[in-house]
Every structure is written in C-alpha cells, then in structure tokens.
Design a protein around this motif. Structure first.
Motif, PDB file in Angstrom:
ATOM      1  N   MET A   1      -6.919  -3.610   8.887  1.00  0.00           N
ATOM      2  CA  MET A   1      -6.861  -4.443   7.692  1.00  0.00           C
ATOM      3  C   MET A   1      -6.652  -3.639   6.414  1.00  0.00           C
ATOM      4  O   MET A   1      -5.976  -4.102   5.498  1.00  0.00           O
ATOM      5  CB  MET A   1      -8.127  -5.301   7.560  1.00  0.00           C
ATOM      6  CG  MET A   1      -7.924  -6.674   8.118  1.00  0.00           C
ATOM      7  SD  MET A   1      -9.303  -7.816   7.974  1.00  0.00           S
ATOM      8  CE  MET A   1      -9.978  -7.571   6.388  1.00  0.00           C
ATOM      9  N   TYR A   2      -7.207  -2.442   6.339  1.00  0.00           N
ATOM     10  CA  TYR A   2      -7.079  -1.681   5.103  1.00  0.00           C
ATOM     11  C   TYR A   2      -5.618  -1.397   4.757  1.00  0.00           C
ATOM     12  O   TYR A   2      -5.279  -1.207   3.592  1.00  0.00           O
ATOM     13  CB  TYR A   2      -7.894  -0.386   5.154  1.00  0.00           C
ATOM     14  CG  TYR A   2      -7.276   0.737   5.938  1.00  0.00           C
ATOM     15  CD1 TYR A   2      -6.378   1.617   5.347  1.00  0.00           C
ATOM     16  CD2 TYR A   2      -7.586   0.929   7.276  1.00  0.00           C
ATOM     17  CE1 TYR A   2      -5.808   2.655   6.057  1.00  0.00           C
ATOM     18  CE2 TYR A   2      -7.024   1.964   7.994  1.00  0.00           C
ATOM     19  CZ  TYR A   2      -6.137   2.824   7.383  1.00  0.00           C
ATOM     20  OH  TYR A   2      -5.573   3.844   8.086  1.00  0.00           O
ATOM     21  N   ARG A   3      -4.739  -1.385   5.758  1.00  0.00           N
ATOM     22  CA  ARG A   3      -3.320  -1.119   5.495  1.00  0.00           C
ATOM     23  C   ARG A   3      -2.677  -2.188   4.622  1.00  0.00           C
ATOM     24  O   ARG A   3      -1.699  -1.947   3.946  1.00  0.00           O
ATOM     25  CB  ARG A   3      -2.541  -1.002   6.803  1.00  0.00           C
ATOM     26  CG  ARG A   3      -2.851   0.211   7.644  1.00  0.00           C
ATOM     27  CD  ARG A   3      -2.244   1.497   7.134  1.00  0.00           C
ATOM     28  NE  ARG A   3      -0.843   1.465   6.873  1.00  0.00           N
ATOM     29  CZ  ARG A   3       0.119   1.707   7.757  1.00  0.00           C
ATOM     30  NH1 ARG A   3      -0.170   2.003   8.993  1.00  0.00           N
ATOM     31  NH2 ARG A   3       1.387   1.661   7.388  1.00  0.00           N
ATOM     32  N   PHE A   4      -3.259  -3.409   4.611  1.00  0.00           N
ATOM     33  CA  PHE A   4      -2.727  -4.473   3.769  1.00  0.00           C
ATOM     34  C   PHE A   4      -3.009  -4.222   2.286  1.00  0.00           C
ATOM     35  O   PHE A   4      -2.440  -4.882   1.432  1.00  0.00           O
ATOM     36  CB  PHE A   4      -3.313  -5.832   4.156  1.00  0.00           C
ATOM     37  CG  PHE A   4      -2.984  -6.289   5.558  1.00  0.00           C
ATOM     38  CD1 PHE A   4      -1.769  -6.006   6.145  1.00  0.00           C
ATOM     39  CD2 PHE A   4      -3.902  -7.022   6.272  1.00  0.00           C
ATOM     40  CE1 PHE A   4      -1.464  -6.437   7.429  1.00  0.00           C
ATOM     41  CE2 PHE A   4      -3.620  -7.466   7.555  1.00  0.00           C
ATOM     42  CZ  PHE A   4      -2.396  -7.171   8.138  1.00  0.00           C
ATOM     43  N   PHE A   5      -3.913  -3.293   1.998  1.00  0.00           N
ATOM     44  CA  PHE A   5      -4.345  -3.059   0.626  1.00  0.00           C
ATOM     45  C   PHE A   5      -3.887  -1.723   0.056  1.00  0.00           C
ATOM     46  O   PHE A   5      -4.246  -1.379  -1.060  1.00  0.00           O
ATOM     47  CB  PHE A   5      -5.875  -3.125   0.544  1.00  0.00           C
ATOM     48  CG  PHE A   5      -6.418  -4.463   0.953  1.00  0.00           C
ATOM     49  CD1 PHE A   5      -6.499  -5.500   0.047  1.00  0.00           C
ATOM     50  CD2 PHE A   5      -6.830  -4.682   2.256  1.00  0.00           C
ATOM     51  CE1 PHE A   5      -6.986  -6.736   0.425  1.00  0.00           C
ATOM     52  CE2 PHE A   5      -7.319  -5.913   2.650  1.00  0.00           C
ATOM     53  CZ  PHE A   5      -7.399  -6.948   1.730  1.00  0.00           C
ATOM     54  N   GLN A   6      -3.123  -0.958   0.801  1.00  0.00           N
ATOM     55  CA  GLN A   6      -2.725   0.365   0.332  1.00  0.00           C
ATOM     56  C   GLN A   6      -1.578   0.287  -0.650  1.00  0.00           C
ATOM     57  O   GLN A   6      -0.654  -0.497  -0.490  1.00  0.00           O
ATOM     58  CB  GLN A   6      -2.306   1.251   1.508  1.00  0.00           C
ATOM     59  CG  GLN A   6      -3.484   1.718   2.316  1.00  0.00           C
ATOM     60  CD  GLN A   6      -3.062   2.727   3.340  1.00  0.00           C
ATOM     61  OE1 GLN A   6      -2.016   2.606   3.928  1.00  0.00           O
ATOM     62  NE2 GLN A   6      -3.893   3.719   3.546  1.00  0.00           N
ATOM     63  N   SER A   7      -1.630   1.146  -1.628  1.00  0.00           N
ATOM     64  CA  SER A   7      -0.570   1.228  -2.623  1.00  0.00           C
ATOM     65  C   SER A   7       0.628   1.941  -2.021  1.00  0.00           C
ATOM     66  O   SER A   7       0.487   2.877  -1.236  1.00  0.00           O
ATOM     67  CB  SER A   7      -1.071   1.994  -3.843  1.00  0.00           C
ATOM     68  OG  SER A   7       0.001   2.268  -4.707  1.00  0.00           O
TER      69      SER A   7
END
Length: 186
Positions: free
Chosen positions: A63-69
């Motif tokens: 899920m964290y990949r959806f929030f990476q710049s």
C-alpha cells in the motif's frame, strides 16, 4: 484536489496497466465497480482504506507504494548496512529488504530472507518484469512453471516475465537471496 489524491489514482492506474489488467478485471478482483475504479484512477473520488487494501492485494503492491512521490532526488544514492527499508512479507515469515534507496528507478534490487522450513507454495507469484536471483547464503528450492530447481550459495537463476514461481526453504538454515527485477514490481 490535493497532490496526494492525484498520485494515488495515477499510481493505481500505472500498476494496473503494467500488469495488463483492464479496469473491469481489476475492479472485479478487488470487489468494487469498474465505475468506481475509473473514478479513482481519474482522481474524481478518494478511495477508502479498505478499497486501497483490496487494490494493493490484487495488484501485488504494498500500500505504501500508492503514496510515494515520483520526484527523483540525487541526495539519497547510498543505502548503508542497517538502514535498509523493509518491504514486509509476501508470506508469513519471508522478509524483503530494499538494497537501493527507493523504487523510483527502472530496476528493483532486494534481498529476500527465507527462514528454515518455510514452504511457499501458497504464495506462488507472477509479475511483469524479468527477475534475476543470486543465492547469497543457504540453500533453497524454487518452482518455476512446474520445474523444480534446487539452488545453493553462489547459484543464480533468471525468471522470465509473467512466469509463475515460488520459493521454498525445506532446509535447516536460513537462505538469503539477492534479486533484481526490471521493471520494479514492489
């Protein structure tokens, strides 16, 4: 609309397309409507946490990949021992460490730790991108499209894109596998 929402929708769309899934296919797998997924990808609606979790599972993306710049910086080129990012477990006990500063480039470089007596048939995976793995320590079995290979320290294997494979360690010692995937799949 804020930048985070734009990035989330864009990332979901990019991951879906890289896996060759249509909007309808992914929506069905994630148990949402195709209309809802289309709106999410176009940043017209904010997805719920449960929807993000479902999409994460179906896309095989943390899920964290959806929030990476997407910003590329030159300040973090080196990863020091002991400062690696843990990517979590794809199975109960198998852990991954990122050997590069981030997953923004065109190649992913990781180390996988497979504990003794870990059988991974339940998490057979397939992903876009060629994978190359090198056994650093220990011994492991890998099933690649129904062919079993036993690899020991110093051995390596190439796994073609979209090939089903699973890692097993039925042996008494931990196995550490260094691998690279291009394009990144985490």
């Amino acid at each position: 609309m804020d930048d985070m929402t734009v990035e989330i929708g864009s990332y979901i769309k990019r991951f879906r397309q890289s896996r060759g899934l249509s909007i309808r296919e992914l929506a069905k797998k994630a148990n949402i409507t195709a209309s809802m997924l289309s709106q999410i990808e176009r940043n017209l609606v904010n997805p719920s946490i449960n929807t993000l979790k479902a999409l994460s599972v179906e896309l095989n993306v943390p899920m964290y990949r959806f929030f990476q710049s997407e910003e590329k910086t030159q300040k973090n080129l080196v990863v020091r021992s002991g400062q690696r990012k843990w990517l979590g477990n794809s199975a109960k006990n198998i852990a991954y460490e990122l050997l590069i500063p981030d997953v923004q480039g065109s190649i992913e470089f990781c180390i996988m730790h497979i504990p003794p007596k870990e059988l991974g048939e339940a998490f057979s995976m397939s992903h876009e991108g060629e994978e190359v793995a090198y056994i650093l320590v220990g011994k492991t079995d890998i099933l690649v499209d129904d062919m079993l290979y036993t690899l020991g320290a110093g051995d390596s294997i190439r796994i073609p894109s979209h090939t089903h494979h699973s890692w097993n360690n039925p042996y008494d010692d931990t196995c550490d596998v260094i691998f690279a995937v291009s394009p990144p799949s985490f």
